[in-house]
Design an enzyme around this catalytic site. Structure first.
Site, mmCIF file in Angstrom:
data_model
loop_
_atom_site.group_PDB
_atom_site.id
_atom_site.type_symbol
_atom_site.label_atom_id
_atom_site.label_comp_id
_atom_site.label_asym_id
_atom_site.label_seq_id
_atom_site.Cartn_x
_atom_site.Cartn_y
_atom_site.Cartn_z
ATOM 1 N N CYS A 190 46.151 45.576 29.326
ATOM 2 C CA CYS A 190 45.659 46.128 28.066
ATOM 3 C C CYS A 190 46.631 47.131 27.438
ATOM 4 C CB CYS A 190 44.311 46.809 28.222
ATOM 5 S SG CYS A 190 42.993 45.699 28.685
ATOM 6 N N ARG A 217 53.049 44.332 28.933
ATOM 7 C CA ARG A 217 52.038 44.761 29.901
ATOM 8 C C ARG A 217 51.161 43.598 30.348
ATOM 9 N NH1 ARG A 217 51.256 50.386 29.733
ATOM 10 N NH2 ARG A 217 49.120 50.196 30.448
ATOM 11 N N TRP A 264 43.731 42.307 28.452
ATOM 12 C CA TRP A 264 43.871 41.516 29.685
ATOM 13 C C TRP A 264 42.467 41.424 30.245
ATOM 14 C CZ3 TRP A 264 43.345 41.849 35.069
ATOM 15 C CH2 TRP A 264 44.127 40.972 35.819
ATOM 16 N N ASN A 284 40.852 50.247 27.671
ATOM 17 C CA ASN A 284 41.595 49.746 28.839
ATOM 18 C C ASN A 284 40.878 50.301 30.061
ATOM 19 O OD1 ASN A 284 43.461 48.956 30.742
ATOM 20 N ND2 ASN A 284 44.950 50.541 30.237
ATOM 21 N N GLY A 285 40.658 49.458 31.076
ATOM 22 C CA GLY A 285 39.994 49.926 32.289
ATOM 23 C C GLY A 285 38.694 49.174 32.513
ATOM 24 N N GLU A 311 60.685 39.564 48.911
ATOM 25 C CA GLU A 311 60.884 39.844 47.494
ATOM 26 C C GLU A 311 61.386 38.587 46.762
ATOM 27 O OE1 GLU A 311 59.975 41.985 45.499
ATOM 28 O OE2 GLU A 311 61.332 41.929 43.806
ATOM 29 N N LYS A 337 59.323 36.773 43.695
ATOM 30 C CA LYS A 337 59.906 36.515 42.375
ATOM 31 C C LYS A 337 59.695 35.057 41.985
ATOM 32 C CE LYS A 337 60.666 39.949 40.863
ATOM 33 N NZ LYS A 337 60.223 40.934 41.723
ATOM 34 N N GLU A 361 55.904 34.295 41.214
ATOM 35 C CA GLU A 361 55.343 34.846 39.980
ATOM 36 C C GLU A 361 55.987 34.265 38.732
ATOM 37 O OE1 GLU A 361 57.671 39.180 40.123
ATOM 38 O OE2 GLU A 361 55.693 39.057 39.217
ATOM 39 N N HIS A 365 57.580 30.471 65.631
ATOM 40 C CA HIS A 365 56.183 30.682 66.034
ATOM 41 C C HIS A 365 55.215 30.005 65.059
ATOM 42 C CE1 HIS A 365 57.483 33.390 69.166
ATOM 43 N NE2 HIS A 365 58.238 34.030 68.280
ATOM 44 N N LYS A 415 52.001 43.763 33.614
ATOM 45 C CA LYS A 415 53.080 44.633 34.098
ATOM 46 C C LYS A 415 52.520 45.822 34.855
ATOM 47 C CE LYS A 415 57.311 46.123 34.403
ATOM 48 N NZ LYS A 415 58.119 45.443 35.435
HETATM 49 O O1 M6R Z 1 54.237 49.711 38.582
HETATM 50 P P1 M6R Z 1 54.254 49.431 40.053
HETATM 51 O O2 M6R Z 1 55.608 49.535 40.663
HETATM 52 O O3 M6R Z 1 53.222 50.243 40.811
HETATM 53 O O4 M6R Z 1 53.788 47.909 40.193
HETATM 54 C C1 M6R Z 1 53.536 47.345 41.444
HETATM 55 C C2 M6R Z 1 53.470 45.842 41.367
HETATM 56 O O5 M6R Z 1 52.411 45.438 40.530
HETATM 57 C C3 M6R Z 1 54.779 45.245 40.844
HETATM 58 O O6 M6R Z 1 55.846 45.633 41.634
HETATM 59 C C4 M6R Z 1 54.711 43.710 40.824
HETATM 60 O O7 M6R Z 1 54.586 43.207 42.109
HETATM 61 C C5 M6R Z 1 55.973 43.183 40.150
HETATM 62 N N1 M6R Z 1 55.696 42.917 38.777
HETATM 63 C C6 M6R Z 1 56.532 41.973 40.782
HETATM 64 O O8 M6R Z 1 57.720 41.586 40.184
#
Ligand code: M6R
Length: 637
Positions: free
Chosen positions: A2, A27, A88, A114-115, A506, A510, A513, A529, A632
């Site tokens: 949002c 966002r 959102w 928002n929330g 990581e 990537k 997502e 395992h 975001k």
């Molecule tokens: O703003 P933050 O670093 O707390 O966000 C944490 C995660 O939501 C964020 O790192 C998310 O996993 C990434 N967008 C992944 O690329």
């Protein structure tokens, strides 16, 4: 999650609010809307989908004359007071009906939010008993009806009409709401005023000349002003063209914290790149340099940004928990290796969303390190608050000045990475790693485990990283080509050991997502395992190999793992140090990275994985910067 924008000034507000929403698109959202006050009328428009749908609807109505059937006709473009929202979805699907703003039953009040209002079911039932008809499935609509009700009650009680009435009514509403919320509202009868309120959800004020702004974050108004005001929790803020008034929910005067934004609008533009993500990958050398800037004082100590802890507090620490989510959690996993190695303090890394539910053992001598790019991630914030309730000390690593997480922490190290717009974290990860290394060194120094010259030697190695990253990025084209070859792979696996394990996680995150592909990261030793059964003829496996010059045993073990998977048909993509000839026979594709000390290696080994995911996603035709279903800044639990 949002995006919220509010404007009160002398210029036509619609364009300003739409531009702000565009800057908040990153966002993540699934519908958008605006409300404008013009000539005693409340004019609203909202649409499911991207901003383009809203803009199309607005342009269609601008051809209609005022006074026609369409509410307000072209007048919506003229009003100088407005609020705008990108939603959102949480309560109710992403439809036109559920999009914000929500009008109250009187048709005069509009609210954006928002929330999550946790007691919305109770409030809705109460309002329905009073005869209010709801037109959406959202929790937000309750707030709109409540606000209109409060305004009517205050007017009936003879309170003078005007901006202060709007703020007074908002305070009453806030006292009835449970949960997390940022609310903005306008009233058709109170032109020139926007009221905002926040509890556990972001809201910042932009201070202009003859105009003021409210927004979820500063990028929404950065092209108009770089002077901002940080709000505290449970505050109501009233903006008009010339004034900003802040109170708590009880109406007591309160103050915000003024700050100047250290970057300008161009930092939040694509700057010639196809995607923000590509730009942010390219910015990593500079971002790392900026995070390091001025960290070593003349007396050889590491400088944090805000410290409300004494050295003795840090000497008393006997246990560290790192709490974070997603990519930030992976940076915490890397940090564990460095912090334990340098400080010999036991360090655990926890998913923030799990932390408080398992009742961790915390006390005054526990240091909790909360890592968050946005500084607003609700899971991390709640973990932090739980730690504080148990009297633990909290240190934040954050990229967003004045966000809730750093504000509620006892010490802060800002990453100074500049705005990160793409949903997928890239430069945030690298700068979080740098921040973690600095904190590890700081703790080791304060506790007398490392001397100034030893700290300076590691800082010097860190200072070499921007140049190494530049070199790595200059030779990244083969990774792009490889990505195009892999675009139709049914799955991609990632393996690593030691600090290479979080890098593998990581890399897989990537790819999931951005490319919506099945991808998993494994500790290389765990393959045998179970996960090795996933490997089929041609399965791409990305292998993160540590430096042979570091811990030899680590290097040799992973080379054995590569041989094991290759023997089972894997197509091996090997990320290894330049000049490491030992891996050549086992690599179907070799991606060399600059030579780097073992603990710092994630700073280079992660970069090809970012590029790989970005390019595969682009080749599959996905929206790289705004992947489906993601936001975001995740401001709900
Ligand atoms: O703003 P933050 O670093 O707390 O966000 C944490 C995660 O939501 C964020 O790192 C998310 O996993 C990434 N967008 C992944 O690329």
């Amino acid at each position: 999650m949002c995006g919220i924008v509010g404007y009160a000034g002398a210029r036509p507000a619609l364009g300003i609010v739409l531009d702000g929403l565009r800057r908040l698109e990153y966002r993540g959202y699934d519908s958008a809307g605006v409300a404008v006050v013009h000539d005693g009328e409340l004019l609203t428009e909202k649409k499911a989908g991207k901003l383009a749908n809203l803009e199309k609807a607005l342009s269609e109505r601008s051809t209609v004359e005022p006074g026609s059937d369409l509410d307000g006709g072209a007048g919506i473009a003229l009003g100088t007071t407005a609020i705008g929202h990108t939603r959102w979805a949480t309560h109710g699907g992403p439809t036109d009906r559920n999009a914000h703003p929500h009008r109250a039953h009187d048709g005069r009040v509009a609210v954006i939010h928002n929330g999550i209002i946790e007691n919305f079911a109770k409030l809705r039932a109460e309002l329905e008993r009073q005869g209010v008809e709801f037109v959406s499935d959202t929790d937000t609509e309750c707030a709109a009806h409540l606000l209109a009700g409060e305004l009517a009650r205050l007017r009936a009680a003879g309170e003078p009409d005007g901006p202060h009435l709007l703020a007074a009514a908002m305070r009453q509403v806030c006292q009835r709401l449970e949960g997390a919320f940022t609310l903005l509202a306008v009233d058709a009868g109170i032109p020139g005023a926007v009221v905002g309120a926040r509890r556990n959800s972001p809201l910042v004020v932009g201070r202009g000349v003859g105009e003021n702004y409210l927004a979820s974050d500063v990028s929404a108004f950065i092209e108009h002003t770089r002077d901002a005001v940080e709000l505290g929790q449970d505050q109501v803020v009233l903006i008009t063209a010339d004034d900003i008034e802040i109170t708590d929910f009880a109406g007591r005067p309160a103050s915000g914290k003024d700050f100047h934004i250290g970057w300008d609008a161009s930092a939040a533009e694509k700057g010639g790149y196809d995607y923000f993500m590509l730009k942010e990958i390219a910015e990593q050398p500079q971002a790392v340099a900026d995070t390091l800037l001025g960290r070593l004082t003349e007396s050889g100590e590491i400088a944090l940004d805000e410290v409300r802890l004494t050295d003795q507090d840090l000497r008393d620490v006997d246990k560290i928990f790192i709490v974070a989510c997603g990519t930030a959690y992976h940076s915490g996993m890397v940090a564990k290796y460095a912090i334990e190695h340098w400080t010999r303090i036991p360090c655990e890394v926890e998913l923030a969303s799990e932390f408080r539910y398992r009742d961790p053992v915390l006390d005054r001598s526990t240091l909790v390190v909360a890592i968050s790019q946005s500084g607003e991630t609700m899971d991390t914030l709640m973990a932090l608050r739980h730690a504080k309730e148990q009297k633990a000390r909290v240190l934040a690593i954050c990229n967003t000045n004045g966000a809730t997480i750093p504000r509620e922490s006892d010490a802060v190290l800002y990453t100074h990475g500049g705005p990160e717009i793409a949903v997928a974290s890239t430069k945030a990860f690298l700068t979080q790693l740098v921040a973690c290394y600095l904190i590890g060194l700081h703790l080791a120094q304060v506790r007398g485990i490392k001397y100034a010259d030893e700290v300076a030697a590691v800082v010097a190695q860190l200072q070499e990283m921007p140049e190494k990253l530049r070199r790595l990025l200059a030779g990244i084209e083969p990774v792009r080509e490889l990505a195009r070859e892999l675009r139709n792979a049914p799955q991609v696996l990632f393996i690593g050991r030691h600090v290479g394990f979080p890098v593998a996680l990581e890399g897989a995150l990537k790819l999931k997502e951005l490319a919506y592909m099945h991808a998993e990261g494994f500790a290389a030793g765990e393959l045998k395992h179970g996960p090795i059964a996933l490997i089929d003829q041609g399965t791409p496996v990305v292998c993160i190999v540590p430096s042979p010059a570091g811990r030899g045993v680590l290097h040799d073990k992973i080379v054995s793992n590569i041989q094991e998977i290759r023997a089972r048909g894997a197509r091996t993509i090997v990320i290894a140090e330049e000049g490491d000839r030992t891996v050549v026979p086992y690599a179907d594709h070799l991606i060399p990275v600059p030579r780097t000390p073992t603990l710092l290696a994630p700073l280079v080994t992660t970069v090809p994985l970012q590029v790989l995911a970005c390019e595969i996603a682009a080749a599959r035709g996905h929206d790289v910067d705004q992947p489906r279903n993601l936001a975001k800044s995740v401001t709900v639990e």
